[in-house]
Design a protein around this motif. Structure first.
Motif, PDB file in Angstrom:
ATOM      1  N   VAL A  76      68.346  -1.126 -26.208  1.00 54.96           N
ATOM      2  CA  VAL A  76      69.127  -2.333 -25.938  1.00 54.96           C
ATOM      3  C   VAL A  76      70.620  -2.004 -26.032  1.00 54.96           C
ATOM      4  O   VAL A  76      71.428  -2.499 -25.248  1.00 54.96           O
ATOM      5  N   GLU A  77      70.994  -1.133 -26.959  1.00 57.70           N
ATOM      6  CA  GLU A  77      72.401  -0.781 -27.137  1.00 57.70           C
ATOM      7  C   GLU A  77      72.943   0.046 -25.974  1.00 57.70           C
ATOM      8  O   GLU A  77      74.117  -0.067 -25.635  1.00 57.70           O
ATOM      9  N   THR A  78      72.123   0.910 -25.378  1.00 56.39           N
ATOM     10  CA  THR A  78      72.642   1.802 -24.331  1.00 56.39           C
ATOM     11  C   THR A  78      72.588   1.199 -22.935  1.00 56.39           C
ATOM     12  O   THR A  78      73.459   1.481 -22.109  1.00 56.39           O
ATOM     13  N   ILE A  79      71.577   0.368 -22.640  1.00 57.32           N
ATOM     14  CA  ILE A  79      71.475  -0.168 -21.277  1.00 57.32           C
ATOM     15  C   ILE A  79      71.297  -1.682 -21.233  1.00 57.32           C
ATOM     16  O   ILE A  79      71.179  -2.260 -20.149  1.00 57.32           O
ATOM     17  N   GLY A  80      71.286  -2.344 -22.360  1.00 53.23           N
ATOM     18  CA  GLY A  80      71.160  -3.801 -22.381  1.00 53.23           C
ATOM     19  C   GLY A  80      69.713  -4.257 -22.469  1.00 53.23           C
ATOM     20  O   GLY A  80      68.792  -3.536 -22.097  1.00 53.23           O
ATOM     21  N   GLU A  81      69.545  -5.470 -22.951  1.00 53.66           N
ATOM     22  CA  GLU A  81      68.204  -6.005 -23.213  1.00 53.66           C
ATOM     23  C   GLU A  81      67.342  -6.118 -21.959  1.00 53.66           C
ATOM     24  O   GLU A  81      66.186  -5.701 -21.942  1.00 53.66           O
ATOM     25  N   ASP A  82      67.889  -6.687 -20.889  1.00 49.88           N
ATOM     26  CA  ASP A  82      67.097  -6.900 -19.673  1.00 49.88           C
ATOM     27  C   ASP A  82      66.688  -5.584 -19.021  1.00 49.88           C
ATOM     28  O   ASP A  82      65.532  -5.408 -18.639  1.00 49.88           O
ATOM     29  N   LEU A  83      67.626  -4.688 -18.864  1.00 47.46           N
ATOM     30  CA  LEU A  83      67.324  -3.409 -18.226  1.00 47.46           C
ATOM     31  C   LEU A  83      66.405  -2.566 -19.106  1.00 47.46           C
ATOM     32  O   LEU A  83      65.533  -1.854 -18.598  1.00 47.46           O
ATOM     33  N   PHE A  84      66.558  -2.662 -20.407  1.00 52.93           N
ATOM     34  CA  PHE A  84      65.657  -1.949 -21.314  1.00 52.93           C
ATOM     35  C   PHE A  84      64.225  -2.457 -21.136  1.00 52.93           C
ATOM     36  O   PHE A  84      63.284  -1.667 -21.050  1.00 52.93           O
ATOM     37  N   ARG A  85      64.050  -3.780 -21.054  1.00 49.18           N
ATOM     38  CA  ARG A  85      62.717  -4.352 -20.845  1.00 49.18           C
ATOM     39  C   ARG A  85      62.114  -3.850 -19.533  1.00 49.18           C
ATOM     40  O   ARG A  85      60.964  -3.425 -19.485  1.00 49.18           O
ATOM     41  N   CYS A  86      62.920  -3.840 -18.471  1.00 48.98           N
ATOM     42  CA  CYS A  86      62.431  -3.371 -17.172  1.00 48.98           C
ATOM     43  C   CYS A  86      62.111  -1.877 -17.211  1.00 48.98           C
ATOM     44  O   CYS A  86      61.124  -1.434 -16.616  1.00 48.98           O
ATOM     45  N   SER A  87      62.925  -1.102 -17.898  1.00 49.44           N
ATOM     46  CA  SER A  87      62.656   0.338 -17.983  1.00 49.44           C
ATOM     47  C   SER A  87      61.353   0.597 -18.725  1.00 49.44           C
ATOM     48  O   SER A  87      60.593   1.504 -18.368  1.00 49.44           O
ATOM     49  N   ARG A  94      62.644   7.790 -21.685  1.00 49.97           N
ATOM     50  CA  ARG A  94      63.968   8.321 -22.009  1.00 49.97           C
ATOM     51  C   ARG A  94      64.695   8.659 -20.720  1.00 49.97           C
ATOM     52  O   ARG A  94      64.068   8.841 -19.677  1.00 49.97           O
ATOM     53  N   PRO A  95      66.011   8.740 -20.763  1.00 47.93           N
ATOM     54  CA  PRO A  95      66.754   9.025 -19.533  1.00 47.93           C
ATOM     55  C   PRO A  95      66.544  10.456 -19.055  1.00 47.93           C
ATOM     56  O   PRO A  95      66.392  11.379 -19.861  1.00 47.93           O
ATOM     57  N   THR A  96      66.554  10.609 -17.746  1.00 47.65           N
ATOM     58  CA  THR A  96      66.512  11.947 -17.159  1.00 47.65           C
ATOM     59  C   THR A  96      67.899  12.563 -17.311  1.00 47.65           C
ATOM     60  O   THR A  96      68.864  11.854 -17.625  1.00 47.65           O
ATOM     61  N   PRO A  97      68.031  13.867 -17.093  1.00 42.18           N
ATOM     62  CA  PRO A  97      69.360  14.476 -17.235  1.00 42.18           C
ATOM     63  C   PRO A  97      70.450  13.777 -16.415  1.00 42.18           C
ATOM     64  O   PRO A  97      71.548  13.543 -16.921  1.00 42.18           O
ATOM     65  N   VAL A  98      70.161  13.393 -15.175  1.00 38.80           N
ATOM     66  CA  VAL A  98      71.187  12.730 -14.368  1.00 38.80           C
ATOM     67  C   VAL A  98      71.499  11.336 -14.919  1.00 38.80           C
ATOM     68  O   VAL A  98      72.652  10.908 -14.906  1.00 38.80           O
ATOM     69  N   GLN A  99      70.514  10.635 -15.450  1.00 41.69           N
ATOM     70  CA  GLN A  99      70.731   9.291 -15.999  1.00 41.69           C
ATOM     71  C   GLN A  99      71.495   9.319 -17.316  1.00 41.69           C
ATOM     72  O   GLN A  99      72.233   8.381 -17.626  1.00 41.69           O
ATOM     73  N   LYS A 100      71.339  10.379 -18.099  1.00 41.41           N
ATOM     74  CA  LYS A 100      72.062  10.489 -19.367  1.00 41.41           C
ATOM     75  C   LYS A 100      73.570  10.380 -19.151  1.00 41.41           C
ATOM     76  O   LYS A 100      74.295   9.833 -19.972  1.00 41.41           O
ATOM     77  N   TYR A 101      74.022  10.929 -18.043  1.00 37.88           N
ATOM     78  CA  TYR A 101      75.448  10.937 -17.747  1.00 37.88           C
ATOM     79  C   TYR A 101      75.855   9.778 -16.835  1.00 37.88           C
ATOM     80  O   TYR A 101      76.936   9.215 -16.996  1.00 37.88           O
ATOM     81  N   ILE A 131      73.485  -2.620 -12.071  1.00 37.97           N
ATOM     82  CA  ILE A 131      72.785  -3.761 -12.655  1.00 37.97           C
ATOM     83  C   ILE A 131      73.419  -4.156 -13.985  1.00 37.97           C
ATOM     84  O   ILE A 131      73.615  -5.342 -14.269  1.00 37.97           O
ATOM     85  N   MET A 132      73.778  -3.165 -14.803  1.00 38.01           N
ATOM     86  CA  MET A 132      74.419  -3.451 -16.082  1.00 38.01           C
ATOM     87  C   MET A 132      75.728  -4.206 -15.868  1.00 38.01           C
ATOM     88  O   MET A 132      76.025  -5.172 -16.581  1.00 38.01           O
ATOM     89  N   ALA A 133      76.522  -3.789 -14.881  1.00 39.96           N
ATOM     90  CA  ALA A 133      77.791  -4.467 -14.599  1.00 39.96           C
ATOM     91  C   ALA A 133      77.544  -5.884 -14.085  1.00 39.96           C
ATOM     92  O   ALA A 133      78.245  -6.821 -14.477  1.00 39.96           O
ATOM     93  N   MET A 134      76.545  -6.057 -13.230  1.00 41.56           N
ATOM     94  CA  MET A 134      76.245  -7.392 -12.714  1.00 41.56           C
ATOM     95  C   MET A 134      75.819  -8.327 -13.842  1.00 41.56           C
ATOM     96  O   MET A 134      76.244  -9.478 -13.890  1.00 41.56           O
ATOM     97  N   LEU A 135      74.994  -7.839 -14.746  1.00 42.84           N
ATOM     98  CA  LEU A 135      74.547  -8.677 -15.857  1.00 42.84           C
ATOM     99  C   LEU A 135      75.699  -8.982 -16.822  1.00 42.84           C
ATOM    100  O   LEU A 135      75.794 -10.084 -17.351  1.00 42.84           O
ATOM    101  N   ARG A 136      76.568  -8.013 -17.020  1.00 42.97           N
ATOM    102  CA  ARG A 136      77.714  -8.204 -17.917  1.00 42.97           C
ATOM    103  C   ARG A 136      78.719  -9.200 -17.324  1.00 42.97           C
ATOM    104  O   ARG A 136      79.231 -10.072 -18.016  1.00 42.97           O
ATOM    105  N   ASN A 137      78.986  -9.088 -16.023  1.00 36.58           N
ATOM    106  CA  ASN A 137      80.014  -9.898 -15.383  1.00 36.58           C
ATOM    107  C   ASN A 137      79.507 -11.227 -14.839  1.00 36.58           C
ATOM    108  O   ASN A 137      80.306 -12.138 -14.602  1.00 36.58           O
ATOM    109  N   GLY A 138      78.217 -11.337 -14.607  1.00 39.62           N
ATOM    110  CA  GLY A 138      77.659 -12.559 -14.020  1.00 39.62           C
ATOM    111  C   GLY A 138      77.977 -12.658 -12.541  1.00 39.62           C
ATOM    112  O   GLY A 138      78.765 -11.880 -11.997  1.00 39.62           O
TER     113      GLY A 138
END
Length: 195
Positions: A76-87, A94-101, A131-138
């Motif tokens: 939840v801290e790294t990608i947010g509650e909604d995206l964490f649930r979907c993941s 866990r994130p792949t090497p490209v997703q970690k960065y 998606i994280m930016a869209m959820l953060r900004n509305g």
């Protein structure tokens, strides 16, 4: 009433107004839908093409000044509650090497270019920060003089129709119950109108 998809609103097949915004400022669904959930996250979906247990030792080059630190877990801290649930529904542990960065770089509003092999998680690596930016900004309001009720929040370009469809399918999974995406019925009808 029939469906209508332009101008000043209308009604979908269930009779609800699709021009109405949810509390996040988008026009999508936020309520769980068991049938759609089975379709999006059923057992026939591939979660990743590569076993990443041995890939953490692969060197990753990052350039630029003051680049954000990579993430090591999905939470939840790294990608947010909604995206964490979907993941979790997607089976991502866990994130792949490209997703970690890409997640911290993209969510910091930095430019991102990633090159990695097929199946390495680039689609999620680019979609998660959006998606994280869209959820953060509305959702944004339409211009005062605009006649349309819905405007694009992000633009994703792909070189082939097949890749565009793959990205669209993944985006539907990652935006499930976030309020960004519409139901399957509405999405299928919009897709049929696009082609």
């Amino acid at each position: 009433r029939g469906s209508s998809y332009g101008g000043r609103g209308g009604y979908d097949r269930r009779g609800s107004s699709y021009a109405r915004k949810n509390e996040r400022g988008f026009h999508g669904d936020m309520q769980p839908d068991p049938r759609l959930e089975r379709t999006l996250f059923g057992s026939d979906h591939q979660t990743t093409g590569i076993n990443f247990d041995n890939y953490d030792k692969i060197p990753v080059e990052v350039s630029g000044e003051n680049t954000p630190e990579p993430i090591t877990t999905y939470s939840v801290e790294t990608i947010g509650e909604d995206l964490f649930r979907c993941s979790q529904l997607c089976g991502y542990t866990r994130p792949t090497p490209v997703q970690k960065y890409s997640c911290p770089i993209g969510s910091a509003g930095r430019d991102l270019m990633a090159c990695a092999q097929t199946g390495s998680g680039k689609t999620a690596g680019f979609l998660f920060p959006i998606i994280m930016a869209m959820l953060r900004n509305g959702g944004r309001d339409s211009p005062e003089n605009g006649r349309r009720q819905v405007y694009p929040e992000a633009l994703i370009m792909a070189p082939t129709r097949e890749l565009a469809q793959q990205i669209f399918d993944e985006a539907r999974r990652f935006t499930y119950c976030t309020g960004i995406a519409r139901s399957e019925e509405h999405t299928s009808e919009l897709q049929s109108r696009q082609y």
